[in-house]
Structures are given as structure tokens and as C-alpha cells.
Scaffold this active site. Structure first.
Site, short mmCIF file in Angstrom:
data_model
loop_
_atom_site.label_atom_id
_atom_site.label_comp_id
_atom_site.label_asym_id
_atom_site.label_seq_id
_atom_site.Cartn_x
_atom_site.Cartn_y
_atom_site.Cartn_z
N CYS A 294 39.59 30.85 -10.63
CA CYS A 294 39.68 29.52 -11.25
C CYS A 294 39.05 29.49 -12.65
O CYS A 294 39.40 28.61 -13.44
CB CYS A 294 38.94 28.48 -10.41
O1 KQY Z 1 39.21 25.72 -8.33
C1 KQY Z 1 39.69 25.33 -9.33
N1 KQY Z 1 40.80 25.86 -9.78
C2 KQY Z 1 39.12 24.23 -10.11
C3 KQY Z 1 38.05 23.55 -9.41
C4 KQY Z 1 37.60 22.35 -10.16
C5 KQY Z 1 36.35 21.82 -9.61
C6 KQY Z 1 35.78 20.75 -10.44
N2 KQY Z 1 34.58 20.28 -9.88
#
Ligand code: KQY
Length: 364
Positions: free
Chosen positions: A356
Site C-alpha cells: 500500500c
Molecule cells: O491499505 C491501503 N491501501 C491504504 C490504507 C489507508 C489507510 C488510511 N488510514
């Protein structure tokens, strides 16, 4: 900003390459917001710096950072890492950055999806999100790549491709009413194919339990090579994650990819269950409208959320009783790459993991 192209990648002969295809580099963004990251994001920044260092041994890394954090970030990161000033709302460049597409003839462009902070005002994680929505265009300016502005809300973590026509995603996210409520399943499929150069969508159901992105596929399952999918797995039938993973397994075992191949599925036993401690929860500054961090809440921990670099697989260390096993599975699946673990609990506490927080830039 230059005007976006008014065609689509597929119409122009571009496709999203698989993550195992050669990279020119990797982008990350620097964490700051104290309503998401505990202790003013100080521990998270150490985790991001360790991840950037580990990836930089595989390919050039660029980190997007605010003016306020430019000097601390520069000091915390190895000299080989490029640091550039880009304003963001948070640090999830998989979702805010461009999805790069290539044409196989030396051309590379980027898809700039509409970003609404994982759900806008209907369950999204923060507001406003306009700086994040401009990140992809800015990255493409720096890279010198032309931009397609896709007319749909989508985050990069919501899709995985095999580079050979297949895209993997989840119904929980892409069919969620807080993303593109005016589009039905066939319309979403058409938009994916137009922007990724794919031909077949493999739909999984729900994402990992408690995943605050509404079930991004990159935390649940990914292609490791054409015809091979890695799936996060929980053996205990009493754990709600078991049913979610079992449903994904059944769908994958019943599916064929765009080339008509059946899929082999390799299970990676998940860490935990892992929960937020009282000290961790207390370090986050609560702000109305952002997701609260409460002691005892389960986190969406998964080893599938790794970075697949040119020469290294960088995977999250989350649970000393399971980390080694996950590393061994990844070594088996990626024999040509060095498999390296980095401590990732601080990233998980922010709501995501290594995949992420990274965005690969494919070689032209
Ligand atoms: O896991 C993701 N791709 C993004 C997570 C965003 C979390 C914001 N608190």
C-alpha cells in the site's frame, strides 16, 4: 498541469505490466498525519525509512514529502533515495499514485484514477483528500509520462494484474456504493479493461477482515506469476477470516485466467490475529471524521501485502511466530529474488502495509 490524454490506454495499445516485470524504480510518500499515525508519525517514519532502504537495494526509490518534512526525511533516508516535495494528505501512494501502463515499444504513460479517500463522505477515511487526488498527476510530471485521467474512483491497491490480460479485484471494494454507485459490474469491468489493457476480471468477494479500504485485493491475494495466486489464509474455522479466505479460494479454484489457464493457489498463513494495544491507541490524536484507533481492535494483517522488486521481495514482519514461515513460502515462490523482511507493525497500525505504501514504475 498538461491536459490529460483524451483516449484510453487500451485504445492506444498500452497495458499495465505485472509487478514481476522489470521496474525502473519505486515511489513512496512520507507519513505525517497525527490522526492516523501514533506519536506524531515518528515510529511510522522509521518503518517507512527501513522499507525504503530495503527496496533501494533492488531499484531506485523516490519519496514524496512535504516541505515541512523535507529535511527530516532527507536525513532519515539513504543518499541513494531521491526525495522530492509533493503535497499529500497521507502516505499511501499505491492508492494515490498513478498506475503505470506500457506499450512494449518504449512508451510509458500513467493512469490517474479519481481518489476519494476510500469512500468519500460515505465511510471514507479522511476529508479533505484533494492533495492526494493530485499526487498521480505530480508523479507523472516528475517522471515525464503522459497522463490518462480515468473517469472512475479507484485505488491501485484494489487491483492486481497478471500482465497477460487478467485483473484480480474484490466485489466488496469495486462494487461498493461509496466508489462508483452509478456504474454496475459490466460498466466497472469495461472501465478496468479500457485503462489496464485487460480482458478478464476475476472477482473475489470480501477483502481481509477489518480492512479499512473496503477490502482491497492487495491485502488478500496477488498474482505471483501467470497462473499462480498467493492467498492470505487462516486455518481456524471459528475465525471470520477463514470463511473470507475459503470463499476466495473456491472462486480462484473455479476460475480460469484470460488465457484460459486454471489457477494454482498458494496459501500464506496470516499473522496473528493482531490487535491494537492500549499504548498504541493512545498515541493517535483522534479527529472527528477520521477512523478512530481503539485498543483491542483487530488489524487487517496479511503477508500478501509485500513489495515485489527487481531483485528483492520486501515483506512485512508482523508476528514472530509466523514471519519465518511466510518468508519461506515467498522464497519458494520467488526463487530468483532475495526475500527480505522489514518490521511493519507501525505501517499496519496506520491501516495498510508495504504494498500500500509503494508504487512501482515499470521499465519502458
Ligand atoms: O491499505 C491501503 N491501501 C491504504 C490504507 C489507508 C489507510 C488510511 N488510514
Amino acid at each position: 498541469m498538461p491536459r490529460p490524454l483524451d483516449s484510453t490506454p487500451a485504445a492506444d495499445g498500452f497495458r499495465m505490466p505485472a509487478e514481476w516485470e522489470p521496474h525502473e524504480g519505486c515511489w513512496m510518500a512520507w507519513p505525517e498525519r497525527p490522526d492516523n499515525w501514533r506519536e506524531g508519525a515518528v515510529p511510522a517514519r522509521a518503518a517507512y525509512a527501513a522499507a525504503a532502504s530495503a527496496i533501494a537495494a533492488s531499484e531506485p526509490v523516490t519519496v514524496a514529502v512535504s516541505d515541512r518534512q523535507f529535511e527530516p526525511a532527507r536525513a532519515a533516508l539513504p543518499d541513494a533515495v531521491r526525495v522530492v516535495e509533493v503535497s499529500t494528505d497521507d502516505a499511501w501512494i499505491r492508492d494515490t499514485g498513478p498506475t503505470f501502463v506500457v506499450d512494449g515499444a518504449g512508451g510509458r504513460r500513467g493512469v490517474d484514477w479519481i481518489f476519494n479517500a476510500w469512500g468519500g463522505l460515505d465511510g471514507g477515511l479522511y476529508s479533505p483528500w484533494d492533495r492526494d487526488d493530485r499526487v498521480a498527476a505530480k508523479v507523472l510530471e516528475v517522471e515525464g509520462d503522459a497522463r490518462y485521467r480515468a473517469p472512475i474512483v479507484l485505488e491501485g491497491g484494489a487491483i492486481h494484474v497478471d500482465g497477460e490480460g487478467t485483473v484480480l479485484t474484490t466485489e466488496q471494494c469495486l462494487l461498493n456504493r461509496n466508489r462508483n454507485p452509478e456504474l454496475d459490474r459490466p460498466a466497472i469491468e469495461a472501465a478496468l479493461h479500457a485503462h489496464l489493457g485487460t480482458e478478464k476480471v476475476l472477482w473475489l468477494g470480501e477483502g481481509v477482515l477489518e480492512d479499512e479500504t473496503d477490502g482491497h485485493v492487495d491485502n488478500l491475494a496477488c498474482f505471483a506469476r501467470p497462473g499462480l495466486v498467493l492467498l492470505t489464509w487462516v486455518e481456524d474455522p471459528a475465525d471470520p477470516q477463514h470463511g473470507i479466505s475459503a470463499d476466495a479460494l473456491a472462486r480462484l479454484e473455479a476460475a480460469t485466467d484470460a488465457r484460459g489457464r486454471p489457477l494454482e493457489v498458494v496459501k500464506i498463513p496470516a499473522p496473528g490475529p493482531l490487535t491494537i494495544t492500549a499504548a498504541e491507541a493512545a498515541g493517535v490524536e483522534p479527529v472527528e471524521g477520521t477512523r478512530p484507533r481503539r485498543a483491542g481492535d483487530r488489524m487487517a494483517a496479511s503477508y500478501v501485502n509485500f513489495y515485489l522488486g527487481n531483485s528483492r521481495v520486501v515483506y512485512p514482519l508482523l508476528d514472530p511466530t509466523r514471519d519465518e514461515n511466510a518468508g519461506a513460502i515467498l522464497r519458494d515462490v520467488f526463487p530468483g529474488r532475495e526475500v527480505v523482511g522489514v518490521p511493519a507493525r507501525e505501517i499496519l497500525l496506520g491501516g495498510g502495509n508495504l504494498h500500500c505504501i509503494t508504487q512501482q514504475v515499470p521499465a519502458r
